[in-house]
Motif scaffolding. Structure first.
Motif, mmCIF file in Angstrom:
data_model
loop_
_atom_site.group_PDB
_atom_site.id
_atom_site.type_symbol
_atom_site.label_atom_id
_atom_site.label_comp_id
_atom_site.label_asym_id
_atom_site.label_seq_id
_atom_site.Cartn_x
_atom_site.Cartn_y
_atom_site.Cartn_z
ATOM 1 N N ASN A 27 0.850 -1.180 0.000
ATOM 2 C CA ASN A 27 0.000 0.000 0.000
ATOM 3 C C ASN A 27 0.889 1.234 0.000
ATOM 4 O O ASN A 27 1.773 1.360 0.846
ATOM 5 C CB ASN A 27 -0.892 -0.003 1.241
ATOM 6 N N PHE A 28 0.650 2.139 -0.935
ATOM 7 C CA PHE A 28 1.441 3.348 -1.085
ATOM 8 C C PHE A 28 0.560 4.543 -0.761
ATOM 9 O O PHE A 28 -0.589 4.608 -1.191
ATOM 10 C CB PHE A 28 1.975 3.455 -2.514
ATOM 11 N N SER A 29 1.117 5.491 -0.009
ATOM 12 C CA SER A 29 0.338 6.651 0.391
ATOM 13 C C SER A 29 1.231 7.889 0.432
ATOM 14 O O SER A 29 2.391 7.817 0.832
ATOM 15 C CB SER A 29 -0.259 6.417 1.792
ATOM 16 N N TRP A 31 0.470 12.320 1.142
ATOM 17 C CA TRP A 31 -0.502 13.380 1.374
ATOM 18 C C TRP A 31 -0.124 14.572 0.512
ATOM 19 O O TRP A 31 1.057 14.920 0.414
ATOM 20 C CB TRP A 31 -0.551 13.751 2.849
ATOM 21 N N GLU A 73 -5.182 12.577 1.061
ATOM 22 C CA GLU A 73 -4.365 11.371 0.959
ATOM 23 C C GLU A 73 -4.537 10.760 -0.425
ATOM 24 O O GLU A 73 -5.641 10.551 -0.900
ATOM 25 C CB GLU A 73 -4.765 10.346 2.015
ATOM 26 N N LYS A 75 -3.613 7.402 -2.398
ATOM 27 C CA LYS A 75 -3.164 6.065 -2.018
ATOM 28 C C LYS A 75 -3.589 5.028 -3.051
ATOM 29 O O LYS A 75 -4.544 5.223 -3.799
ATOM 30 C CB LYS A 75 -3.701 5.682 -0.649
ATOM 31 N N SER A 77 -2.925 0.446 -3.806
ATOM 32 C CA SER A 77 -2.296 -0.832 -3.474
ATOM 33 C C SER A 77 -1.847 -1.496 -4.760
ATOM 34 O O SER A 77 -2.529 -1.415 -5.781
ATOM 35 C CB SER A 77 -3.282 -1.741 -2.738
ATOM 36 N N SER A 121 9.267 5.657 5.076
ATOM 37 C CA SER A 121 8.514 6.908 5.002
ATOM 38 C C SER A 121 9.462 8.090 4.841
ATOM 39 O O SER A 121 10.653 7.988 5.100
ATOM 40 C CB SER A 121 7.659 7.088 6.255
#
Length: 176
Positions: A27-29, A31, A73, A75, A77, A121
């Motif tokens: 999962n990539f996120s 902001w 956000e 995001k 997957s 991160s």
């Protein structure tokens, strides 16, 4: 990030890269927030083999735009393809106006939705975290906007006729 062209991108090619297991879900996120005008944000997921060679670059269009009223956000997957042992990821906006500023903060990658194990991160609290402009844009740590902490990465394109690129100082350039 300040747009210098209508197509641009930034990717984290930090060495060492984030380790992955082929066939596993990630999962990539990130902001995002726009200073001047919102635009659709695209996630770039670059899968690498054991030698560091690119297996495939995936451009994920989650259908979300940043905006000027708050942090959004972005995001998605993705399942690591066969042969993938590392990954890098970043962002791009494919149609923006030169001079428009977009802020990005809290890049993160977690393993499958079931385990949610943090594996990397970037927060940009004290530096641009190894990202530098190669052409047609400026990038800087900015305290004008931050989703968490006090800083984010601001990229500003400087050309309306060609794409720009930003790279991690020890990694591969992303051209857009």
């Amino acid at each position: 990030v300040t747009a210098t062209a209508t197509y641009w991108g930034a990717i984290d090619n930090t060495s060492p890269r984030q380790a992955v297991t082929a066939g596993s879900n990630y999962n990539f996120s990130v902001w995002a927030r726009a200073a001047t005008s919102g635009a659709p944000v695209v996630l770039i997921v670059a899968w690498r083999d054991a030698a560091g060679a690119t297996i495939v670059n995936t451009y994920v269009h989650p259908g979300v735009s940043d905006n000027t009223t708050g942090w959004t956000e972005i995001k998605a997957s993705q399942i690591a393809p066969a042969g993938a042992v590392t990954v890098v990821f970043g962002v791009t906006i494919n149609a923006t106006t030169v001079g428009h500023v977009h802020y990005f903060d809290d890049f993160s990658m977690t393993s499958s939705a079931v385990t949610q194990t943090a594996v990397g991160s970037k927060g940009f609290e004290s530096t641009v975290d190894g990202l530098s402009v190669v052409s047609n844009a400026t990038s800087a740590r900015s305290t004008a906007q931050a989703r968490t902490g006090t800083s984010s990465l601001a990229i500003t394109p400087t050309s309306s006729t060609v794409g720009w690129s930003v790279t991690e100082s020890t990694g591969t350039t992303v051209n857009t």
